[in-house]
Design a protein around this motif. Sequence first.
Motif, PDB file in Angstrom:
ATOM      1  N   VAL A 281       0.849  -1.183   0.000  1.00  0.00           N
ATOM      2  CA  VAL A 281       0.000   0.000   0.000  1.00  0.00           C
ATOM      3  C   VAL A 281       0.890   1.239   0.000  1.00  0.00           C
ATOM      4  N   GLU A 282       0.684   2.088  -0.971  1.00  0.00           N
ATOM      5  CA  GLU A 282       1.301   3.418  -1.000  1.00  0.00           C
ATOM      6  C   GLU A 282       0.174   4.403  -1.278  1.00  0.00           C
ATOM      7  N   VAL A 283       0.004   4.797  -2.533  1.00  0.00           N
ATOM      8  CA  VAL A 283      -1.231   5.447  -2.977  1.00  0.00           C
ATOM      9  C   VAL A 283      -1.971   4.374  -3.751  1.00  0.00           C
ATOM     10  N   GLY A 284      -3.002   3.758  -3.130  1.00  0.00           N
ATOM     11  CA  GLY A 284      -3.587   2.549  -3.662  1.00  0.00           C
ATOM     12  C   GLY A 284      -2.785   1.334  -3.238  1.00  0.00           C
ATOM     13  N   ILE A 285      -3.072   0.211  -3.854  1.00  0.00           N
ATOM     14  CA  ILE A 285      -2.421  -1.047  -3.482  1.00  0.00           C
ATOM     15  C   ILE A 285      -2.077  -1.835  -4.733  1.00  0.00           C
ATOM     16  N   GLY A 286      -0.887  -2.363  -4.765  1.00  0.00           N
ATOM     17  CA  GLY A 286      -0.456  -3.228  -5.855  1.00  0.00           C
ATOM     18  C   GLY A 286       0.255  -4.422  -5.276  1.00  0.00           C
ATOM     19  N   GLY A 287       0.735  -5.286  -6.139  1.00  0.00           N
ATOM     20  CA  GLY A 287       1.409  -6.459  -5.609  1.00  0.00           C
ATOM     21  C   GLY A 287       1.947  -7.354  -6.693  1.00  0.00           C
ATOM     22  N   ALA A 288       2.323  -8.537  -6.270  1.00  0.00           N
ATOM     23  CA  ALA A 288       2.882  -9.520  -7.191  1.00  0.00           C
ATOM     24  C   ALA A 288       2.637 -10.908  -6.640  1.00  0.00           C
ATOM     25  N   PHE A 289       2.386 -11.833  -7.540  1.00  0.00           N
ATOM     26  CA  PHE A 289       2.317 -13.253  -7.187  1.00  0.00           C
ATOM     27  C   PHE A 289       3.531 -13.908  -7.811  1.00  0.00           C
ATOM     28  N   THR A 290       4.389 -14.487  -6.956  1.00  0.00           N
ATOM     29  CA  THR A 290       5.623 -15.093  -7.435  1.00  0.00           C
ATOM     30  C   THR A 290       5.576 -16.601  -7.240  1.00  0.00           C
ATOM     31  N   VAL A 291       6.142 -17.308  -8.188  1.00  0.00           N
ATOM     32  CA  VAL A 291       6.309 -18.758  -8.104  1.00  0.00           C
ATOM     33  C   VAL A 291       7.785 -19.051  -8.358  1.00  0.00           C
ATOM     34  N   ASP A 292       8.423 -19.723  -7.395  1.00  0.00           N
ATOM     35  CA  ASP A 292       9.851 -20.014  -7.469  1.00  0.00           C
ATOM     36  C   ASP A 292      10.667 -18.743  -7.702  1.00  0.00           C
ATOM     37  N   GLY A 293      10.272 -17.651  -7.036  1.00  0.00           N
ATOM     38  CA  GLY A 293      11.029 -16.407  -7.102  1.00  0.00           C
ATOM     39  C   GLY A 293      10.835 -15.598  -8.356  1.00  0.00           C
TER      40      GLY A 293
ATOM     41  N   TRP B 169     -10.501  -1.359  -5.302  1.00  0.00           N
ATOM     42  CA  TRP B 169      -9.962  -1.615  -3.959  1.00  0.00           C
ATOM     43  C   TRP B 169      -9.003  -0.510  -3.549  1.00  0.00           C
ATOM     44  N   ASP B 170      -8.290   0.072  -4.515  1.00  0.00           N
ATOM     45  CA  ASP B 170      -7.390   1.197  -4.245  1.00  0.00           C
ATOM     46  C   ASP B 170      -8.031   2.234  -3.319  1.00  0.00           C
ATOM     47  N   LEU B 171      -9.283   2.544  -3.590  1.00  0.00           N
ATOM     48  CA  LEU B 171      -9.965   3.648  -2.919  1.00  0.00           C
ATOM     49  C   LEU B 171     -10.422   3.308  -1.520  1.00  0.00           C
ATOM     50  N   GLU B 172     -10.200   2.058  -1.085  1.00  0.00           N
ATOM     51  CA  GLU B 172     -10.660   1.619   0.232  1.00  0.00           C
ATOM     52  C   GLU B 172      -9.521   1.408   1.221  1.00  0.00           C
ATOM     53  N   VAL B 173      -8.270   1.494   0.769  1.00  0.00           N
ATOM     54  CA  VAL B 173      -7.176   1.019   1.630  1.00  0.00           C
ATOM     55  C   VAL B 173      -6.023   2.011   1.795  1.00  0.00           C
ATOM     56  N   ASP B 174      -6.195   3.256   1.369  1.00  0.00           N
ATOM     57  CA  ASP B 174      -5.079   4.195   1.498  1.00  0.00           C
ATOM     58  C   ASP B 174      -5.536   5.490   2.161  1.00  0.00           C
TER      59      ASP B 174
ATOM     60  N   GLY C 258      -0.857  -8.111 -11.274  1.00  0.00           N
ATOM     61  CA  GLY C 258      -0.543  -7.512  -9.986  1.00  0.00           C
ATOM     62  C   GLY C 258      -1.238  -6.196  -9.728  1.00  0.00           C
ATOM     63  N   GLU C 259      -2.077  -5.730 -10.652  1.00  0.00           N
ATOM     64  CA  GLU C 259      -2.830  -4.499 -10.421  1.00  0.00           C
ATOM     65  C   GLU C 259      -4.034  -4.816  -9.527  1.00  0.00           C
ATOM     66  N   TYR C 260      -3.730  -5.327  -8.347  1.00  0.00           N
ATOM     67  CA  TYR C 260      -4.797  -5.772  -7.446  1.00  0.00           C
ATOM     68  C   TYR C 260      -5.662  -4.619  -6.959  1.00  0.00           C
ATOM     69  N   GLY C 261      -5.103  -3.428  -6.931  1.00  0.00           N
ATOM     70  CA  GLY C 261      -5.875  -2.284  -6.462  1.00  0.00           C
ATOM     71  C   GLY C 261      -7.051  -1.946  -7.336  1.00  0.00           C
ATOM     72  N   HIS C 262      -7.108  -2.513  -8.521  1.00  0.00           N
ATOM     73  CA  HIS C 262      -8.208  -2.212  -9.429  1.00  0.00           C
ATOM     74  C   HIS C 262      -9.172  -3.379  -9.571  1.00  0.00           C
ATOM     75  N   GLN C 263      -9.157  -4.239  -8.551  1.00  0.00           N
ATOM     76  CA  GLN C 263     -10.222  -5.226  -8.395  1.00  0.00           C
ATOM     77  C   GLN C 263     -11.450  -4.529  -7.792  1.00  0.00           C
ATOM     78  N   PRO C 264     -12.673  -4.965  -8.146  1.00  0.00           N
ATOM     79  CA  PRO C 264     -13.884  -4.267  -7.678  1.00  0.00           C
ATOM     80  C   PRO C 264     -14.267  -4.668  -6.252  1.00  0.00           C
ATOM     81  N   TYR C 265     -13.379  -4.412  -5.301  1.00  0.00           N
ATOM     82  CA  TYR C 265     -13.632  -4.748  -3.906  1.00  0.00           C
ATOM     83  C   TYR C 265     -14.218  -3.570  -3.132  1.00  0.00           C
ATOM     84  N   GLY C 266     -14.499  -2.471  -3.830  1.00  0.00           N
ATOM     85  CA  GLY C 266     -14.995  -1.268  -3.165  1.00  0.00           C
ATOM     86  C   GLY C 266     -16.399  -0.895  -3.605  1.00  0.00           C
ATOM     87  N   ASP C 267     -16.775   0.314  -3.312  1.00  0.00           N
ATOM     88  CA  ASP C 267     -18.091   0.871  -3.633  1.00  0.00           C
ATOM     89  C   ASP C 267     -18.177   1.119  -5.131  1.00  0.00           C
ATOM     90  N   ARG C 268     -19.095   0.418  -5.807  1.00  0.00           N
ATOM     91  CA  ARG C 268     -19.186   0.494  -7.269  1.00  0.00           C
ATOM     92  C   ARG C 268     -19.650   1.863  -7.753  1.00  0.00           C
TER      93      ARG C 268
END
Length: 393
Positions: free
Chosen positions: A211-223, A256-261, A234-244
């Motif tokens: 989390v910085e401004v919004g939320i992002g991430g990465a899914f890694t397999v074997d590094g 989701w970005d708009l709910e966690v920063d 990895g643009e997880y912050g743009h999943q529809p987990y917030g108010d539509r």
Amino acid sequence: MASAIRRRAQETRWHTASQVLAWLRLHPGATRAALAHDLQLTSGLATELTGRLRALSLLAEAPAPPQGRGRPTTVLGAHPDGPVVLAVDLRTADRRHAVAGLDGRLFDTAGARHDSRDPAAVLAAARQAVDAVRDRYGDRLRAVAVSVAGTIHDGRLAQSATLGWRDVDLSPLTAGAGIPLLPGNDASLAGLAEARTGAAVGARAALHLMVEVGIGGAFTVDGRPSAGAHGAAGEYGHQPYGDRSRPCPCGARGCWDLEVDGRALARHLGVPAPADPRAFAVQVLDRAPRDPAARRALAVVAAALGAGIGGLVNVHDPDTVTLGGLAAPLRAAAPDSFAAAYRDGLMAFHRGQPPPVVDAAHGDDGALHGAALLALDHVTSETALAEWSARPH
């Protein structure tokens, strides 16, 4: 044809050397005996390889600290005259950079706030840092990796909702300098660092969220992080987990970005949206111990963070989840709210033994460490090592 055959033969010769240097990044300061054991090399071959790498200024050996009786031994590290890379992290409000040798350790770290959000101005200021490092290290500088809070596609920044940039050419950072430029998403690079040298070492599948401004991430397999077809994984912050009903700067709604920063915290506190959501979130975290309203707002945001992570665990089935940036202090500010929402977001299949959620080891330096690793992967490839060996020593 003959030159191509010779080039392939040279690259094959450097394959084991590349493995040795990749091992060094994971085990800086380890012994030659440990190298031989881990890579299943005979002691003679390990001695020959390290000797050749020393002669080419790729590896150094120094006496190990004495540990009682027994034969003195040496430890391996980056050669003081060897290749270096520059890692650059372009964040929402500021930029940071650091140099790394072949052991992956960062040094000469510096940074400054942006005078302007204009892409040309930000890149021009970052280019001054690149030129200064090039002036200091000469042709020892073999690659520049840049971390940006946005989607990277074909070497360009396709979109950054947090910076407000679209379709930005990053090549001015090294144009005309003859140095490869390797761009990457900040959260993906931080996830790479956690998987290789941080809190997710040993996990075959790891999910990193930042989390910085919004939320992002990465899914890694074997590094190795998944980049997706267009670099947008990895643009997880743009999943529809917030108010539509709520529009996001990315163009979607209910992100989701708009709910966690810091923007979410300001909304729950009934104050205007902050110009610098990260700095505002830090302020709210700082005053929470003495401010009930701040604690209530943080509990809501921590619950939104936990619930979304539960959903992503259902998608990816990771061994471990690591939290970087402000994600760790947000959870710590309201651990019960986070834990309840995380548990409730999991499928029953995961609830018996949910993946542990742990703080990232690299903290705010995760993207810098990841950028350095990206660049070092490049400069220790068989092709790059063959090129380095051909230069005058």
